[in-house]
Design a protein around this motif. Sequence first.
Motif, PDB file in Angstrom:
ATOM      1  N   HIS A  67      54.223  43.513  40.343  1.00 16.43           N
ATOM      2  CA  HIS A  67      53.684  43.300  41.686  1.00 16.43           C
ATOM      3  C   HIS A  67      52.264  42.733  41.676  1.00 16.43           C
ATOM      4  N   ALA A  68      51.701  42.517  40.504  1.00 12.18           N
ATOM      5  CA  ALA A  68      50.304  42.068  40.434  1.00 12.18           C
ATOM      6  C   ALA A  68      50.194  40.552  40.599  1.00 12.18           C
ATOM      7  N   ASP A  69      49.105  40.120  41.244  1.00 15.53           N
ATOM      8  CA  ASP A  69      48.761  38.696  41.259  1.00 15.53           C
ATOM      9  C   ASP A  69      47.986  38.352  39.992  1.00 15.53           C
ATOM     10  N   ALA A  70      47.165  39.296  39.568  1.00 17.58           N
ATOM     11  CA  ALA A  70      46.306  39.065  38.394  1.00 17.58           C
ATOM     12  C   ALA A  70      46.271  40.323  37.538  1.00 17.58           C
ATOM     13  N   VAL A  71      46.123  40.118  36.241  1.00 18.48           N
ATOM     14  CA  VAL A  71      46.036  41.241  35.306  1.00 18.48           C
ATOM     15  C   VAL A  71      44.778  41.039  34.458  1.00 18.48           C
ATOM     16  N   ILE A  72      43.923  42.055  34.429  1.00 20.21           N
ATOM     17  CA  ILE A  72      42.757  42.020  33.542  1.00 20.21           C
ATOM     18  C   ILE A  72      43.089  42.904  32.349  1.00 20.21           C
ATOM     19  N   VAL A  73      43.074  42.305  31.156  1.00 14.56           N
ATOM     20  CA  VAL A  73      43.403  43.063  29.937  1.00 14.56           C
ATOM     21  C   VAL A  73      42.106  43.298  29.181  1.00 14.56           C
ATOM     22  N   LEU A  74      41.793  44.574  28.961  1.00 16.16           N
ATOM     23  CA  LEU A  74      40.527  44.938  28.296  1.00 16.16           C
ATOM     24  C   LEU A  74      40.819  45.634  26.978  1.00 16.16           C
ATOM     25  N   SER A  75      40.102  45.198  25.934  1.00 14.24           N
ATOM     26  CA  SER A  75      40.286  45.846  24.631  1.00 14.24           C
ATOM     27  C   SER A  75      38.983  45.785  23.838  1.00 14.24           C
ATOM     28  N   ALA A  99      54.373  35.875  33.520  1.00 13.22           N
ATOM     29  CA  ALA A  99      54.637  34.574  34.157  1.00 13.22           C
ATOM     30  C   ALA A  99      54.182  34.615  35.610  1.00 13.22           C
ATOM     31  N   GLY A 100      53.503  33.553  36.033  1.00  9.39           N
ATOM     32  CA  GLY A 100      53.082  33.433  37.429  1.00  9.39           C
ATOM     33  C   GLY A 100      51.853  34.264  37.775  1.00  9.39           C
ATOM     34  N   LYS A 101      51.249  34.909  36.800  1.00  8.90           N
ATOM     35  CA  LYS A 101      50.065  35.738  37.074  1.00  8.90           C
ATOM     36  C   LYS A 101      48.838  35.137  36.399  1.00  8.90           C
ATOM     37  N   VAL A 102      47.701  35.423  37.013  1.00 11.66           N
ATOM     38  CA  VAL A 102      46.443  35.057  36.373  1.00 11.66           C
ATOM     39  C   VAL A 102      46.086  36.174  35.404  1.00 11.66           C
ATOM     40  N   ILE A 103      45.779  35.808  34.171  1.00 12.96           N
ATOM     41  CA  ILE A 103      45.449  36.827  33.163  1.00 12.96           C
ATOM     42  C   ILE A 103      43.998  36.632  32.716  1.00 12.96           C
ATOM     43  N   ALA A 104      43.245  37.735  32.712  1.00  8.01           N
ATOM     44  CA  ALA A 104      41.818  37.662  32.360  1.00  8.01           C
ATOM     45  C   ALA A 104      41.515  38.645  31.239  1.00  8.01           C
ATOM     46  N   PRO A 105      41.113  38.135  30.070  1.00  8.67           N
ATOM     47  CA  PRO A 105      40.739  39.039  28.981  1.00  8.67           C
ATOM     48  C   PRO A 105      39.274  39.471  29.052  1.00  8.67           C
ATOM     49  N   VAL A 106      39.039  40.744  28.773  1.00  8.95           N
ATOM     50  CA  VAL A 106      37.672  41.273  28.646  1.00  8.95           C
ATOM     51  C   VAL A 106      37.645  42.094  27.364  1.00  8.95           C
ATOM     52  N   MET A 129      53.899  35.951  26.467  1.00  7.12           N
ATOM     53  CA  MET A 129      54.413  36.797  27.553  1.00  7.12           C
ATOM     54  C   MET A 129      54.505  36.041  28.879  1.00  7.12           C
ATOM     55  N   GLY A 130      54.427  34.718  28.819  1.00  2.94           N
ATOM     56  CA  GLY A 130      54.722  33.895  29.990  1.00  2.94           C
ATOM     57  C   GLY A 130      53.520  33.424  30.772  1.00  2.94           C
ATOM     58  N   ALA A 131      52.301  33.842  30.379  1.00  3.48           N
ATOM     59  CA  ALA A 131      51.117  33.457  31.157  1.00  3.48           C
ATOM     60  C   ALA A 131      50.833  31.971  31.007  1.00  3.48           C
ATOM     61  N   LYS A 132      50.568  31.321  32.139  1.00  2.00           N
ATOM     62  CA  LYS A 132      50.156  29.914  32.113  1.00  2.00           C
ATOM     63  C   LYS A 132      48.696  29.800  32.530  1.00  2.00           C
ATOM     64  N   GLU A 133      48.249  30.765  33.309  1.00  2.00           N
ATOM     65  CA  GLU A 133      46.862  30.741  33.796  1.00  2.00           C
ATOM     66  C   GLU A 133      46.075  31.844  33.123  1.00  2.00           C
ATOM     67  N   ILE A 134      45.438  31.503  32.018  1.00  2.00           N
ATOM     68  CA  ILE A 134      44.642  32.483  31.283  1.00  2.00           C
ATOM     69  C   ILE A 134      43.173  32.105  31.452  1.00  2.00           C
ATOM     70  N   LEU A 135      42.409  32.996  32.043  1.00  2.00           N
ATOM     71  CA  LEU A 135      40.996  32.685  32.299  1.00  2.00           C
ATOM     72  C   LEU A 135      40.185  32.784  31.014  1.00  2.00           C
ATOM     73  N   HIS A 136      38.989  32.203  31.077  1.00  2.00           N
ATOM     74  CA  HIS A 136      38.103  32.124  29.920  1.00  2.00           C
ATOM     75  C   HIS A 136      37.834  33.509  29.322  1.00  2.00           C
ATOM     76  N   GLY A 137      37.586  34.501  30.162  1.00  2.00           N
ATOM     77  CA  GLY A 137      37.359  35.866  29.687  1.00  2.00           C
ATOM     78  C   GLY A 137      35.909  36.161  29.375  1.00  2.00           C
TER      79      GLY A 137
END
Length: 177
Positions: A67-75, A99-106, A129-137
């Motif tokens: 259900h998310a529009d965007a996912v921030i993955v922190l590690s 897929a279809g979500k904005v992914i942001a690494p931190v 995992m299907g991400a096309k929009e991966i932000l700079h992070g």
Amino acid sequence: MANIVLISGSPSKNSKTASITNQLQKELIERNHRTSLIDVRELPAEDLLYGNFNSKAITHTHELIRHADAVIVLSPVYKGSYTGILKAFLDLLPEKIFAGKVIAPVVTGGTIAHLLSIEYALKPIFSIMGAKEILHGVFILDTNIQRNEKGDVFLDRELEERVESLLKAIERKEPTI
Ligand SMILES: Cc1cc2nc3c(=O)[nH]c(=O)nc-3n(C[C@H](O)[C@H](O)[C@H](O)COP(=O)(O)O)c2cc1C
């Protein structure tokens, strides 16, 4: 308003990465976004260790991510990469769930020398995992993470600006997702 999931991937009890996660979640809520937190450390350890794809706790996280529009993955950086516990969790997610979500690494780390772990470790798995929009992070040196006794995080101005840019980048994507 966007629906944003934060995945916090440190096994550490007094985790700096978790403090950053909480701070980001607060800021997103203040900006009127809906947020959900997946703290990988709080998931059942046996389900992660034995790869229990039917775990209720894990399948619940699938729903949050779907259900998310965007996912921030922190590690944190561990041994030049993201943590093993985060990998154990990502392995239990459906293959193309990003897929279809904005992914942001931190990422937090002990040395700037491992800045590129975002590029060579995290981004490829997001892509698988299907991400096309991966932000700079954003990469945050652990020595730059100051916390008070309540767990509030204080970053220097330059880092604050980079975090702010990341949040704005997520928000700019909002109309298209
Ligand atoms: C087991 C372990 C391995 C680590 N390996 C690295 C590393 O390879 N590169 C690096 O920059 N920092 C490394 N660090 C430092 C952590 O990335 C850094 O202190 C981080 O902010 C810790 O986050 P946490 O408190 O959320 O676990 C390591 C720390 C631990 C405990």
